[in-house]
Design a protein around this motif. Structure first.
Motif, PDB file in Angstrom:
ATOM      1  N   GLN A 123       0.696  -1.248  -0.046  1.00  0.00           N
ATOM      2  CA  GLN A 123       0.079  -0.085  -0.006  1.00  0.00           C
ATOM      3  C   GLN A 123       0.919   1.258   0.027  1.00  0.00           C
ATOM      4  N   ARG A 124       2.124   1.125   0.574  1.00  0.00           N
ATOM      5  CA  ARG A 124       2.940   2.358   0.716  1.00  0.00           C
ATOM      6  C   ARG A 124       3.648   2.379  -0.669  1.00  0.00           C
ATOM      7  N   GLY A 125       3.624   1.481  -1.439  1.00  0.00           N
ATOM      8  CA  GLY A 125       4.180   1.481  -2.785  1.00  0.00           C
ATOM      9  C   GLY A 125       5.836   0.966  -2.679  1.00  0.00           C
ATOM     10  N   ASP A 126       5.962   0.140  -1.603  1.00  0.00           N
ATOM     11  CA  ASP A 126       7.183  -0.542  -1.597  1.00  0.00           C
ATOM     12  C   ASP A 126       7.172  -1.888  -1.700  1.00  0.00           C
ATOM     13  N   VAL A 127       7.565  -1.942  -2.949  1.00  0.00           N
ATOM     14  CA  VAL A 127       7.417  -3.477  -3.704  1.00  0.00           C
ATOM     15  C   VAL A 127       9.000  -3.892  -4.115  1.00  0.00           C
ATOM     16  N   ALA A 128       9.026  -5.279  -4.258  1.00  0.00           N
ATOM     17  CA  ALA A 128      10.258  -5.810  -4.820  1.00  0.00           C
ATOM     18  C   ALA A 128      10.168  -5.377  -6.444  1.00  0.00           C
ATOM     19  N   LYS A 129      11.410  -4.713  -6.925  1.00  0.00           N
ATOM     20  CA  LYS A 129      11.240  -4.344  -8.283  1.00  0.00           C
ATOM     21  C   LYS A 129      12.674  -4.190  -8.731  1.00  0.00           C
ATOM     22  N   SER A 130      12.710  -5.072 -10.087  1.00  0.00           N
ATOM     23  CA  SER A 130      14.022  -4.819 -10.787  1.00  0.00           C
ATOM     24  C   SER A 130      13.894  -3.757 -11.746  1.00  0.00           C
ATOM     25  N   GLN A 131      14.631  -2.762 -12.012  1.00  0.00           N
ATOM     26  CA  GLN A 131      14.632  -2.052 -13.159  1.00  0.00           C
ATOM     27  C   GLN A 131      14.995  -2.715 -14.362  1.00  0.00           C
ATOM     28  N   GLU A 132      15.962  -3.807 -14.370  1.00  0.00           N
ATOM     29  CA  GLU A 132      16.247  -4.630 -15.300  1.00  0.00           C
ATOM     30  C   GLU A 132      15.342  -5.279 -15.840  1.00  0.00           C
ATOM     31  N   VAL A 133      14.360  -6.025 -15.216  1.00  0.00           N
ATOM     32  CA  VAL A 133      13.373  -6.723 -15.818  1.00  0.00           C
ATOM     33  C   VAL A 133      12.638  -5.531 -16.683  1.00  0.00           C
ATOM     34  N   SER A 134      12.170  -4.516 -16.047  1.00  0.00           N
ATOM     35  CA  SER A 134      11.394  -3.504 -16.891  1.00  0.00           C
ATOM     36  C   SER A 134      12.301  -3.190 -18.217  1.00  0.00           C
ATOM     37  N   THR A 135      13.365  -2.819 -18.002  1.00  0.00           N
ATOM     38  CA  THR A 135      14.084  -2.413 -19.128  1.00  0.00           C
ATOM     39  C   THR A 135      14.156  -3.752 -20.362  1.00  0.00           C
ATOM     40  N   TRP A 136      14.213  -4.866 -19.756  1.00  0.00           N
ATOM     41  CA  TRP A 136      14.381  -6.169 -20.712  1.00  0.00           C
ATOM     42  C   TRP A 136      13.128  -6.065 -21.420  1.00  0.00           C
ATOM     43  N   PHE A 137      11.836  -6.079 -20.826  1.00  0.00           N
ATOM     44  CA  PHE A 137      10.493  -5.973 -21.496  1.00  0.00           C
ATOM     45  C   PHE A 137      10.450  -4.936 -22.354  1.00  0.00           C
ATOM     46  N   LEU A 138      10.789  -3.759 -22.142  1.00  0.00           N
ATOM     47  CA  LEU A 138      10.809  -2.639 -23.251  1.00  0.00           C
ATOM     48  C   LEU A 138      11.872  -2.861 -24.311  1.00  0.00           C
ATOM     49  N   LEU A 139      12.856  -3.458 -23.975  1.00  0.00           N
ATOM     50  CA  LEU A 139      13.924  -3.780 -25.185  1.00  0.00           C
ATOM     51  C   LEU A 139      13.348  -4.864 -25.719  1.00  0.00           C
ATOM     52  N   ALA A 140      12.507  -6.011 -25.161  1.00  0.00           N
ATOM     53  CA  ALA A 140      12.379  -7.059 -26.046  1.00  0.00           C
ATOM     54  C   ALA A 140      10.960  -6.530 -26.858  1.00  0.00           C
ATOM     55  N   GLY A 141      10.237  -5.852 -26.409  1.00  0.00           N
ATOM     56  CA  GLY A 141       9.105  -5.131 -26.926  1.00  0.00           C
ATOM     57  C   GLY A 141       9.453  -4.511 -28.279  1.00  0.00           C
ATOM     58  N   ALA A 142      10.533  -3.644 -28.003  1.00  0.00           N
ATOM     59  CA  ALA A 142      11.181  -2.717 -29.152  1.00  0.00           C
ATOM     60  C   ALA A 142      11.705  -3.672 -30.322  1.00  0.00           C
ATOM     61  N   THR A 143      12.473  -4.616 -29.973  1.00  0.00           N
ATOM     62  CA  THR A 143      12.815  -5.609 -30.875  1.00  0.00           C
ATOM     63  C   THR A 143      11.678  -6.178 -31.757  1.00  0.00           C
ATOM     64  N   LEU A 144      10.697  -6.983 -31.167  1.00  0.00           N
ATOM     65  CA  LEU A 144       9.611  -7.436 -31.555  1.00  0.00           C
ATOM     66  C   LEU A 144       8.850  -6.577 -32.487  1.00  0.00           C
ATOM     67  N   VAL A 145       8.651  -5.338 -32.220  1.00  0.00           N
ATOM     68  CA  VAL A 145       8.222  -4.415 -32.869  1.00  0.00           C
ATOM     69  C   VAL A 145       8.908  -4.103 -34.142  1.00  0.00           C
ATOM     70  N   LEU A 146      10.204  -3.956 -34.281  1.00  0.00           N
ATOM     71  CA  LEU A 146      11.180  -3.523 -35.139  1.00  0.00           C
ATOM     72  C   LEU A 146      10.944  -4.906 -36.257  1.00  0.00           C
ATOM     73  N   SER A 147      11.086  -6.130 -35.666  1.00  0.00           N
ATOM     74  CA  SER A 147      10.955  -7.128 -36.731  1.00  0.00           C
ATOM     75  C   SER A 147       9.681  -7.388 -37.222  1.00  0.00           C
ATOM     76  N   SER A 148       8.753  -7.173 -36.680  1.00  0.00           N
ATOM     77  CA  SER A 148       7.133  -7.184 -37.277  1.00  0.00           C
ATOM     78  C   SER A 148       6.607  -5.850 -38.021  1.00  0.00           C
ATOM     79  N   PHE A 149       7.048  -4.844 -37.540  1.00  0.00           N
ATOM     80  CA  PHE A 149       6.459  -3.724 -38.270  1.00  0.00           C
ATOM     81  C   PHE A 149       7.292  -2.620 -38.788  1.00  0.00           C
ATOM     82  N   HIS A 150       8.555  -3.356 -39.264  1.00  0.00           N
ATOM     83  CA  HIS A 150       9.898  -2.214 -39.809  1.00  0.00           C
ATOM     84  C   HIS A 150       9.179  -2.150 -41.287  1.00  0.00           C
ATOM     85  N   SER A 151       8.522  -3.135 -41.781  1.00  0.00           N
ATOM     86  CA  SER A 151       8.160  -2.760 -43.279  1.00  0.00           C
ATOM     87  C   SER A 151       7.015  -1.753 -43.389  1.00  0.00           C
TER      88      SER A 151
END
Length: 358
Positions: free
Chosen positions: A23-51
């Protein structure tokens, strides 16, 4: 020593403390996981939508350059041109952008539940403390971030060298290729590079998440004294609860003793049990108005003797009724016949008849 052991935080956090932290917003969080999902999403977008992205951007921009001498830029015409360009850009980039946003959200949701808290926005003067700042700079978390950043730099650099070094001669000659071929070559190399980086960073993200979770969990650990205090707050002070239980038992005992004079018969096991039953014409079955063991059983018999309530000794029936019937409840059907015989015997005595219960 006992006080030190009570204050030492060796107990796992309770569910209440974990919920309070969330409730205080104190949660276990890894910025590396968020970055990995963002980078993986960008890679998938580039491979699927670049044309489609290339075509979608090329058409309006090509028309804009080829027909620039015909485009009106006065007043309403300029506004209309801006709207058309915005619509073209949104239709081309809208879906890829939405996919990347969903990837970023997924990177947080996979680590913890949704958090809605304004506590992180509240100013805290402790953050201005030089000592606290030094702890953040030279603490274990800062050291872990430094080592993690250094390792990422080495990994990404190694991956880039491994992907691009074999293509070094091809890259030297790329400027002499057709522009359309340059785009294809660049896209292929970019996808290879991003795919390799995403694969390597996955291990870093997983390791960092477990490290962050363990650090967060250790931070929330509780001392024995904190566990006791939380138990008192959530469940109540055991001493107070014991006192309340004692008062309830005393109140129930007084109510039972007040109801004994209204009973029709007391069925007893002479040394242990007493069950007071009340039966009047029109009742579907006798009800239990009091019952007790040992001292309470003796008290029930004593009150019954003062008010001339018949007392009948029947060991198996007394035991069975004590175990199966509650105060103010009707007796169970399986005891109807045995109780009816006792009550019939008692009523016969009241009419001056002699007899013994079966």
């Amino acid at each position: 020593m006992a006080e030190e052991s009570e204050n030492e935080k060796t107990h796992d956090p309770t569910q209440k403390k974990l919920d309070d932290a969330h409730q205080r917003g104190d949660v276990a969080k890894s910025q590396e996981v968020s970055t990995w999902f963002l980078l993986a999403g960008a890679t998938l977008v580039l491979s699927s939508f670049h044309s489609s992205i290339g075509t979608g951007l090329q058409t309006p921009l090509k028309n804009l350059l080829q027909n620039s001498w015909m485009i009106r830029t006065d007043g309403a015409a300029l506004i209309e041109l801006t709207k058309e360009l915005c619509v073209s850009l949104l239709s081309t980039l809208g879906m890829p952008f939405l996919f990347i946003v969903l990837a970023a959200v997924a990177g947080n949701l996979i680590q913890h539940r949704l958090v809605f808290s304004t506590e992180g926005l509240t100013p805290k003067f402790s953050k201005l403390s030089p000592m606290e700042g030094a702890k953040r700079i030279f603490g274990k978390q800062a050291l872990a971030n430094f080592l993690k950043g250094l390792f990422k730099l080495i990994v990404v650099g190694t991956v880039m060298c491994a992907v691009l070094w074999p293509e070094r001669f091809r890259l030297d000659a790329i400027v002499r290729n057709d522009p359309s071929a340059i785009i294809d070559i660049s896209t292929t190399l970019a996808l290879q590079l991003l795919g390799s980086v995403v694969a390597m960073l996955a291990f870093i993200a997983i390791a960092d998440f477990f490290f962050q979770y363990r650090t967060w969990f250790e931070k929330l650990k509780m001392s024995l004294q904190e566990v006791k205090e939380e138990y008192k707050q959530s469940e109540g002070d055991p001493h107070i609860k014991g006192k309340i239980k004692q008062l309830r038992q005393q109140s129930m005992k007084k109510r039972m003793m007040a109801a004994v004079p209204t009973a029709s018969v007391i069925i007893t096991n002479p040394t242990h049990y007493s069950v007071a039953l009340k039966y009047e014409r029109g009742m579907t079955a006798p009800i239990c108005v009091a019952k007790g063991m040992d001292a309470i059983a003796l008290k029930i018999r004593e009150v019954a003797g003062k008010h001339d309530i018949p007392i009948v000794e029947n060991v198996p029936l007394a035991r069975a009724l004590y175990a199966t019937v509650e105060i103010d409840d009707e007796i169970p059907g399986e005891h109807y016949q045995a109780v009816a015989e006792v009550i019939g015997y008692v009523m016969g005595l009241k009419r001056g008849l002699s007899g013994r219960p079966l």
